[in-house]
Design a protein around this motif. Structure first.
Motif, PDB file in Angstrom:
ATOM      1  N   UNK A  53      20.711 -29.632  38.955  1.00 48.95           N
ATOM      2  CA  UNK A  53      20.297 -28.367  38.341  1.00 48.95           C
ATOM      3  C   UNK A  53      19.816 -27.415  39.425  1.00 48.95           C
ATOM      4  N   UNK A  54      19.908 -26.139  39.107  1.00 51.20           N
ATOM      5  CA  UNK A  54      19.404 -25.097  39.995  1.00 51.20           C
ATOM      6  C   UNK A  54      17.956 -24.801  39.607  1.00 51.20           C
ATOM      7  N   UNK A  55      17.080 -24.750  40.586  1.00 52.43           N
ATOM      8  CA  UNK A  55      15.666 -24.472  40.332  1.00 52.43           C
ATOM      9  C   UNK A  55      15.297 -23.182  41.073  1.00 52.43           C
ATOM     10  N   UNK A  56      14.991 -22.138  40.315  1.00 56.03           N
ATOM     11  CA  UNK A  56      14.706 -20.823  40.894  1.00 56.03           C
ATOM     12  C   UNK A  56      13.287 -20.413  40.541  1.00 56.03           C
ATOM     13  N   UNK A  57      12.496 -20.090  41.559  1.00 60.32           N
ATOM     14  CA  UNK A  57      11.122 -19.641  41.340  1.00 60.32           C
ATOM     15  C   UNK A  57      11.116 -18.125  41.373  1.00 60.32           C
ATOM     16  N   UNK A  58      10.751 -17.530  40.237  1.00 55.40           N
ATOM     17  CA  UNK A  58      10.677 -16.066  40.149  1.00 55.40           C
ATOM     18  C   UNK A  58       9.248 -15.653  40.488  1.00 55.40           C
ATOM     19  N   UNK A  59       9.077 -15.212  41.723  1.00 57.10           N
ATOM     20  CA  UNK A  59       7.750 -14.847  42.182  1.00 57.10           C
ATOM     21  C   UNK A  59       7.722 -14.728  43.694  1.00 57.10           C
ATOM     22  N   UNK A  60       6.548 -14.651  44.288  1.00 57.94           N
ATOM     23  CA  UNK A  60       6.418 -14.559  45.749  1.00 57.94           C
ATOM     24  C   UNK A  60       6.900 -15.836  46.430  1.00 57.94           C
ATOM     25  N   UNK A  61       7.221 -15.728  47.689  1.00 63.36           N
ATOM     26  CA  UNK A  61       7.753 -16.875  48.422  1.00 63.36           C
ATOM     27  C   UNK A  61       6.711 -17.990  48.547  1.00 63.36           C
ATOM     28  N   UNK A  62       5.429 -17.651  48.507  1.00 65.02           N
ATOM     29  CA  UNK A  62       4.384 -18.661  48.648  1.00 65.02           C
ATOM     30  C   UNK A  62       4.428 -19.704  47.552  1.00 65.02           C
ATOM     31  N   UNK A  63       4.769 -19.285  46.325  1.00 62.76           N
ATOM     32  CA  UNK A  63       4.847 -20.255  45.217  1.00 62.76           C
ATOM     33  C   UNK A  63       5.963 -21.265  45.464  1.00 62.76           C
ATOM     34  N   UNK A  64       7.088 -20.776  45.988  1.00 61.51           N
ATOM     35  CA  UNK A  64       8.214 -21.668  46.252  1.00 61.51           C
ATOM     36  C   UNK A  64       7.889 -22.648  47.374  1.00 61.51           C
ATOM     37  N   UNK A  65       7.202 -22.164  48.406  1.00 63.81           N
ATOM     38  CA  UNK A  65       6.870 -23.050  49.522  1.00 63.81           C
ATOM     39  C   UNK A  65       5.805 -24.068  49.123  1.00 63.81           C
ATOM     40  N   UNK A  66       4.901 -23.658  48.228  1.00 62.96           N
ATOM     41  CA  UNK A  66       3.830 -24.551  47.782  1.00 62.96           C
ATOM     42  C   UNK A  66       4.403 -25.790  47.105  1.00 62.96           C
ATOM     43  N   UNK A  67       5.427 -25.619  46.292  1.00 57.43           N
ATOM     44  CA  UNK A  67       5.956 -26.748  45.520  1.00 57.43           C
ATOM     45  C   UNK A  67       7.251 -27.316  46.078  1.00 57.43           C
ATOM     46  N   UNK A  68       7.747 -26.770  47.155  1.00 57.84           N
ATOM     47  CA  UNK A  68       9.024 -27.232  47.685  1.00 57.84           C
ATOM     48  C   UNK A  68       8.908 -28.667  48.197  1.00 57.84           C
ATOM     49  N   UNK A  69       9.800 -29.516  47.718  1.00 58.23           N
ATOM     50  CA  UNK A  69       9.868 -30.913  48.163  1.00 58.23           C
ATOM     51  C   UNK A  69       8.544 -31.643  47.920  1.00 58.23           C
TER      52      UNK A  69
END
Length: 458
Positions: A53-69
Motif C-alpha cells: 500500500x501507499x502511505x502518504x502523510x499530508x502535512x509538514x515533513x517533520x511528521x513523516x520523518x517522526x514516524x518513518x520506519x
C-alpha cells in the motif's frame, strides 16, 4: 522531583501498600510530559506494515520523518511501505490550503508505484486549516480505481490509543471486499502482530505444524488483498490487543468471527496461544500436534536457558511498554530467568490488564499507568532495578541512570516472540545486565549501589 504530581496519585500504586485499583484510560495530564505518542503516530504505526500500500502523510515533513520506519516490520515481498511520502506543507500551503498539492501528489505516486491501495494520513496542521482530505481521496479513488482511504489522525485529537481506533476503522473499509476466496478448513487471522524482526514468520511456522492456515496478518507483512478476504477466517487471534481490539470486535459484529487474546512472548504464553487455537477448533489431532510441538521446544529451550538464569538470579527489572498485555508476558518471562519485576507500567493499559498485573507481581512492585520520564527515573532509583525494558523513549532514561536496557518496542531488530524469541530475550537481558561497562558508571544519584529507599522518601 520531591513528590509525584498530585493529580496522578491514583495512577500509581504499590502492591501490598495500596488497596485501591489503579486508574487508567485517562487523558494525559497537561504538563506531565507523558511517554505516550500522538494520534497520528498511533494510526501510522498500525497501518505502516502493509507492504503493498501507499502511505502518504499530508502535512509538514517533520511528521513523516517522526514516524518513518518506526516499526521494524519486515516484508517477504514488496517494500513500498519502507518509503516515506509526504506533501511537505509549507507556510504558503497553510495559508492557501494543501488540497491541490495532495491531489497531484497522489496521482503522481499511484502512477509511479502502482499500489494496491493508498492511505492518506491527516496531521495536526490539516485539522487546523481544514483541508477536505476525504473529498480528495474520493476523487482519486474514482479516477485511479483503487481504494484511497483517508486516515483522519490529527495528532492533537487525543492519544496514541485513539490513533489505533482510527487505523482499525481504515482497515475495516478493506475487510470484507473479496468474497471469492475459499478458506482452508482451519483458518485464522493474526491481529496485532507487526512482524518485527520477522516474528510473524516464526509464528506462521508453528501454526503450519498444527495444520492451521493464516489468511491475513493485520498488519505485519500485510497485503491489501489478504486483508480484503480476512472475513473468511474462522477465528481472529489478537496479539497486541491495545492496538487492534476495535477491529476484532467490529469483525465479530459484522462477520460473526470470534476472537481470542493471546501473547507470543515467553514460554507460558506462547504455549497457551497454541493450545487455545487447537482447543477452539476442537480437533484432537491438532491438539496432539500442539502438545508435541510445545514439548519439543521446551525440552530444548529450558536447558539452554539455565546458564543465563544462574547469572541473572535475584536481579531486578523495571518494565514500561505501550500495551499492558505485553507487560504481563514480560513479568512471566523475567521470572523464568530468575529475575524480579519491581516496576511495571504501560501507556495504554486497561483495568483488566492492570488487575492481572497486580495479581501476577510480587509485593512491593510499583504499578503505573501513563508515566513520564521523571517518575520512571525515580521508580528505578527507588527500587534499585538492574534492567529497564522499554522502547526508544525509555532508552535514554536507562542510560542516564547507568543501568542495562532491553528494547522490547516496535523499533527492535531482534525477534523476541515464540520459543526462539525467548532464547534471544535471555541473551539480550544477560548481555545488558552483566556488561562490564557498568563497572565504570556511577550509581543513580542519591541511591548507592545495592541499596534502596522507601517510597515515602520521594
Amino acid at each position: 522531583m520531591t513528590q509525584f504530581l498530585k493529580e496522578r496519585e491514583n495512577q500509581i500504586l504499590t502492591k501490598g501498600a495500596d488497596s485501591a485499583e489503579i486508574a487508567c484510560g485517562k487523558k494525559s495530564l497537561a504538563g506531565s510530559v507523558s511517554q505516550r505518542a500522538c494520534v497520528f503516530c498511533g494510526s501510522r504505526v498500525v497501518l505502516y506494515p502493509i507492504a503493498d500500500a501507499l502511505h502518504v502523510i499530508h502535512g509538514p515533513v517533520g511528521c513523516a520523518s517522526y514516524t518513518w520506519d518506526i516499526r521494524g516490520s519486515l516484508s517477504s515481498g514488496p517494500q513500498l511501505h519502507r518509503l516515506s511520502f509526504t506533501t511537505d506543507l509549507k507556510e504558503r500551503d497553510v495559508v492557501f490550503g494543501g488540497e491541490k498539492k495532495l491531489y497531484h501528489s497522489l496521482i503522481e505516486l499511484i502512477d509511479k508505484h502502482q499500489p494496491k491501495a493508498a492511505f492518506v494520513f491527516s496531521t495536526c496542521i490539516i485539522g487546523v486549516i481544514g483541508d477536505d482530505v476525504e473529498a480528495v481521496c474520493r476523487q482519486v479513488t474514482r479516477e485511479k480505481g483503487i481504494d484511497v482511504i483517508p486516515v483522519m489522525s490529527e495528532g492533537f485529537n487525543g492519544t496514541k490509543k485513539d490513533g489505533y481506533k482510527i487505523a482499525n476503522e481504515a482497515l475495516a473499509r478493506l475487510v470484507g471486499t473479496n468474497n471469492d476466496f475459499k478458506p482452508a478448513k482451519y483458518s485464522i487471522n493474526i491481529l496485532g502482530d507487526f512482524n518485527l524482526a520477522g516474528e510473524l514468520w516464526i509464528l506462521a511456522e508453528y501454526y503450519k505444524k498444527l495444520g492451521v492456515e493464516i489468511i491475513a496478518c493485520m498488519t505485519g507483512d500485510g497485503r491489501v488483498d489478504e486483508i480484503r478476504r480476512a472475513h473468511h477466517a474462522s477465528l481472529n487471534v489478537v496479539q497486541c490487543s491495545g492496538s487492534i481490539m476495535h477491529l476484532a470486535k467490529d469483525m465479530k459484529e459484522k462477520y460473526e468471527i470470534p476472537f481470542m487474546k493471546v501473547s507470543y512472548f515467553g514460554i507460558e504464553d506462547m504455549s497457551e496461544a497454541l493450545y487455545e487455537v487447537a482447543k477452539f477448533f476442537d480437533d484432537e489431532e491438532m491438539m496432539t500436534k500442539a502438545r508435541e510441538l510445545v514439548t519439543n521446544e521446551i525440552s530444548n529451550l529450558l536447558p539452554a536457558l539455565q546458564p543465563y538464569r544462574q547469572k541473572l538470579e535475584g536481579k531486578k527489572a523495571a518494565i514500561y511498554v505501550g500495551g499492558a498485555f505485553k507487560a504481563i508476558s514480560l513479568v512471566k518471562a523475567l521470572r523464568l530467568l530468575g529475575m524480579k519485576t519491581v516496576v511495571v507500567g504501560s501507556q495504554t493499559g486497561n483495568a483488566e490488564d492492570y488487575k492481572l498485573l497486580k495479581e501476577l507481581c510480587d509485593e512491593g512492585t510499583i504499578i503505573v499507568d501513563d508515566s513520564n520520564p521523571n517518575e520512571l527515573s525515580e521508580f528505578v532509583k527507588l527500587t534499585g532495578a538492574h534492567l529497564f525494558i522499554g522502547g526508544v523513549k525509555e532508552r535514554p532514561i536507562a542510560h542516564k541512570l547507568g543501568l542495562g536496557f532491553c528494547d522490547h518496542n516496535h523499533e527492535r531488530k531482534e525477534a523476541l516472540a515464540g520459543y526462539v524469541g525467548m532464547m534471544n530475550f535471555a541473551k539480550e537481558v544477560f548481555a545488558s545486565v552483566t556488561s562490564p561497562v557498568w563497572k565504570f558508571t556511577k550509581a543513580p544519584p542519591s541511591l548507592p549501589k545495592g541499596r534502596s529507599k522507601k517510597r515515602k522518601d520521594i
